[in-house]
Write an enzyme that holds these catalytic residues in place. Structure first.
Site, PDB file in Angstrom:
ATOM      1  N   ARG A 105       0.890  -1.186   0.000  1.00  0.00           N
ATOM      2  CA  ARG A 105       0.000   0.000   0.000  1.00  0.00           C
ATOM      3  C   ARG A 105       0.907   1.208   0.000  1.00  0.00           C
ATOM      4  NH1 ARG A 105      -5.287   1.524   3.463  1.00  0.00           N
ATOM      5  NH2 ARG A 105      -6.099   0.195   1.819  1.00  0.00           N
ATOM      6  N   HIS A 136      -7.268   0.878  -6.583  1.00  0.00           N
ATOM      7  CA  HIS A 136      -7.490   0.017  -5.400  1.00  0.00           C
ATOM      8  C   HIS A 136      -8.205  -1.265  -5.884  1.00  0.00           C
ATOM      9  CE1 HIS A 136      -7.747  -1.217  -1.366  1.00  0.00           C
ATOM     10  NE2 HIS A 136      -8.560  -0.334  -0.861  1.00  0.00           N
ATOM     11  N   GLN A 179     -10.126  -3.773  -3.454  1.00  0.00           N
ATOM     12  CA  GLN A 179     -11.416  -3.256  -3.001  1.00  0.00           C
ATOM     13  C   GLN A 179     -12.488  -3.495  -4.066  1.00  0.00           C
ATOM     14  OE1 GLN A 179     -12.249  -1.645   0.050  1.00  0.00           O
ATOM     15  NE2 GLN A 179     -14.285  -2.045  -0.765  1.00  0.00           N
ATOM     16  N   ASP A 233     -16.929   7.505  -1.708  1.00  0.00           N
ATOM     17  CA  ASP A 233     -15.624   7.347  -1.054  1.00  0.00           C
ATOM     18  C   ASP A 233     -15.323   8.680  -0.364  1.00  0.00           C
ATOM     19  OD1 ASP A 233     -13.022   6.588  -0.349  1.00  0.00           O
ATOM     20  OD2 ASP A 233     -12.190   6.934  -2.357  1.00  0.00           O
ATOM     21  N   CYS A 288     -16.283   2.103   0.308  1.00  0.00           N
ATOM     22  CA  CYS A 288     -15.135   1.237   0.579  1.00  0.00           C
ATOM     23  C   CYS A 288     -14.726   1.286   2.057  1.00  0.00           C
ATOM     24  CB  CYS A 288     -13.965   1.640  -0.299  1.00  0.00           C
ATOM     25  SG  CYS A 288     -13.534   3.393  -0.143  1.00  0.00           S
ATOM     26  N   ARG A 346     -13.603  -8.369   1.344  1.00  0.00           N
ATOM     27  CA  ARG A 346     -12.168  -8.168   1.139  1.00  0.00           C
ATOM     28  C   ARG A 346     -11.414  -9.449   1.496  1.00  0.00           C
ATOM     29  NH1 ARG A 346      -9.964  -3.006   1.236  1.00  0.00           N
ATOM     30  NH2 ARG A 346      -8.035  -4.137   0.771  1.00  0.00           N
TER      31      ARG A 346
HETATM   32  N1  NVA Z   1      -9.689   7.058  -1.546  1.00  0.00           N
HETATM   33  C1  NVA Z   1      -9.380   6.567  -0.233  1.00  0.00           C
HETATM   34  C2  NVA Z   1      -9.667   5.101  -0.144  1.00  0.00           C
HETATM   35  C3  NVA Z   1      -9.431   4.481   1.205  1.00  0.00           C
HETATM   36  C4  NVA Z   1      -9.666   3.008   1.209  1.00  0.00           C
HETATM   37  C5  NVA Z   1      -7.910   6.853   0.070  1.00  0.00           C
HETATM   38  O1  NVA Z   1      -7.076   6.695  -0.826  1.00  0.00           O
HETATM   39  O2  NVA Z   1      -7.603   7.264   1.191  1.00  0.00           O
HETATM   40  N1   CP Z   2     -11.173   0.020   2.231  1.00  0.00           N
HETATM   41  C1   CP Z   2      -9.924  -0.057   2.703  1.00  0.00           C
HETATM   42  O1   CP Z   2      -8.974  -0.277   1.971  1.00  0.00           O
HETATM   43  O2   CP Z   2      -9.808   0.094   4.056  1.00  0.00           O
HETATM   44  P1   CP Z   2      -8.446   0.345   4.855  1.00  0.00           P
HETATM   45  O3   CP Z   2      -7.905   1.670   4.397  1.00  0.00           O
HETATM   46  O4   CP Z   2      -8.847   0.346   6.304  1.00  0.00           O
HETATM   47  O5   CP Z   2      -7.492  -0.772   4.541  1.00  0.00           O
END
Ligand code: NVA
Ligand code: CP
Length: 315
Positions: free
Chosen positions: A103, A130, A133, A219, A259, A287
Site C-alpha cells: 500500500r 485500489h 477493493q 468514497d 469502501c 475483502r
Molecule cells: N480514496 C481513499 C480510499 C481508502 C480506502 C484513500 O485513498 O484514502
Molecule cells: N477500504 C480499505 O482499503 O480500508 P483500509 O484503508 O482500512 O485498509
C-alpha cells in the site's frame, strides 16, 4: 512467468469471473468452518506506507486461514525508496517470502516493485488504483443483484483511486458506470480510452450520475495523503453528499456502497450508511474472501483454473 495483481486492466474477463467464483466458494467454506490450507508454509510480506484497518486485517487473517503467514511492515520500518531502493527491497524480499502486498502513494512504486520482484506483487491501494477493493465490491454486487453486466452503478465523489478502479471494472465486466464528480475532480486523463470504451458517463451533476442506479457508491472526499486539502475539499464536494435526497434519484432500494473508512456527515450521512440498503459491511467482509482467491491464484494458479470454465464470460 509470474503474475502480479496490480490493476484490473491486466486480468482477463475469464480470470475476473473465476476469481469471484473462487472467492464465493472460499467464503462458503469459511461459513461452514471448513479449512483449506492450500498455502501452508507460504509467507506474505505486507508493506504499508499508509494506514489501514481492512486491508491489513483481511490479508493477515486470509493468509492465516489458508495455512500461511503474513508479516506487517509499517511506514517507519522499511523506508522503501528512502532507506533502501525499491529494487533492493524487491530483490531482498523475493529471497525470503512467496508474495508481497504493498500500500503506497505513487502507483509507479507498486509497478517498480512488481518489475523487480521475482515473486508476485499485490496492489493494496495506490493513489491511482485500489483493485482488491473493487473485487470485493463486485462480489458484493453479485451476491445482492446477480449479473454484473446488467447493472448501473453510480460513483459519486472524487475521481481518484476508487473511481479509477471502477472505470477498470466497468471496462472489464461490462457494467454501466456513471461518475458524478465536482469540476476539477474528474478521473485522471490517462483513463480516457477506457472511459470511452466502457461508455462511462462523467458528469458534474450528482443527480444525473445517480439517476436510475442499481447501486450508489461513494468514497472519502479527502484521501490519505491529501489531508492538507481537507477544508477546500469539504467546500468543493458539498453538493456530492450521498444522502436521502440524492438517493431519491436512484432506483428504489438501490444498494448503498462505500469502501470505508467513511467520514460520517461528509460524503455520506449516518442514516444512509447505517440504513437498510447499505452493504458496506458485506464489502468489508468480502475483502477477506476475494484476497484469499487472489493469493491462491498467484501462488497456485491451478486452483483458479478449476473455476475458469464455470466463469465463462457471457458477452
Ligand atoms: N480514496 C481513499 C480510499 C481508502 C480506502 C484513500 O485513498 O484514502
Ligand atoms: N477500504 C480499505 O482499503 O480500508 P483500509 O484503508 O482500512 O485498509
Amino acid at each position: 512467468m509470474k503474475r502480479d495483481f496490480v490493476d484490473l486492466s491486466s486480468i482477463s474477463i475469464a480470470e475476473g469471473h473465476a476469481l469471484l467464483n473462487l472467492a464465493s466458494w472460499l467464503k462458503s467454506d469459511v461459513k461452514n468452518q471448513l479449512e483449506h490450507p492450500y498455502l501452508r508454509g507460504r509467507t506474505l510480506a505486507m508493506l504499508f506506507q499508509k494506514p489501514s484497518l481492512r486491508t491489513r486485517i483481511t490479508f493477515e487473517a486470509g493468509m492465516a486461514q489458508l495455512g500461511g503467514h503474513a508479516m506487517y511492515l509499517g511506514p517507519t520500518e522499511v523506508g522503501i525508496g528512502e532507506r533502501e531502493s525499491i529494487k533492493d527491497v524487491a530483490r531482498n524480499l523475493s529471497r525470503w517470502v512467496d508474495l508481497i502486498m504493498i500500500r503506497t502513494f505513487a502507483h509507479e512504486t507498486c509497478l517498480e516493485l512488481a518489475r523487480e520482484a521475482s515473486v508476485p506483487v499485490i496492489n493494496g491501494l495506490t493513489d491511482l488504483l485500489h483493485p482488491c477493493q473493487l473485487m470485493a465490491d463486485l462480489l458484493t454486487l453479485k451476491e445482492h443483484r446477480g449479473d454484473l453486466d446488467r447493472l448501473r452503478v453510480a460513483f459519486v465523489g472524487d475521481g481518484f483511486n476508487l473511481a479509477h478502479s471502477w472505470i477498470e471494472a466497468a471496462d472489464l465486466f461490462g457494467l454501466e458506470l456513471r461518475l458524478g464528480c465536482p469540476a476539477g475532480y474528474e478521473p485522471d486523463k490517462s483513463f480516457a480510452p477506457r472511459v470511452k470504451r466502457a461508455g462511462v458517463l462523467i458528469t458534474n451533476d450528482p443527480k444525473e450520475a445517480v439517476s436510475g442506479a442499481d447501486a450508489v457508491y461513494t468514497d472519502t472526499w479527502t484521501s490519505m495523503g491529501q489531508e492538507r486539502e481537507a477544508a477546500r475539499r469539504r467546500r468543493d464536494f458539498r453538493a456530492f453528499q450521498v444522502n436521502r435526497e440524492l438517493l431519491k434519484h436512484a432506483k428504489p432500494n438501490a444498494l448503498v456502497m462505500h469502501c470505508l473508512p467513511a467520514h460520517r456527515g461528509e460524503e455520506i450521512t449516518d442514516e444512509v450508511l447505517d440504513g437498510p440498503n447499505s452493504v458496506v459491511l458485506d464489502e468489508a467482509e468480502n475483502r477477506l474472501h476475494v484476497q484469499k482467491a487472489i493469493m491462491l491464484w498467484l501462488l497456485k494458479p491451478e486452483v483458479l483454473e478449476r473455476w475458469t470454465d464455470r466463469a465463462a464470460p457471457r458477452k
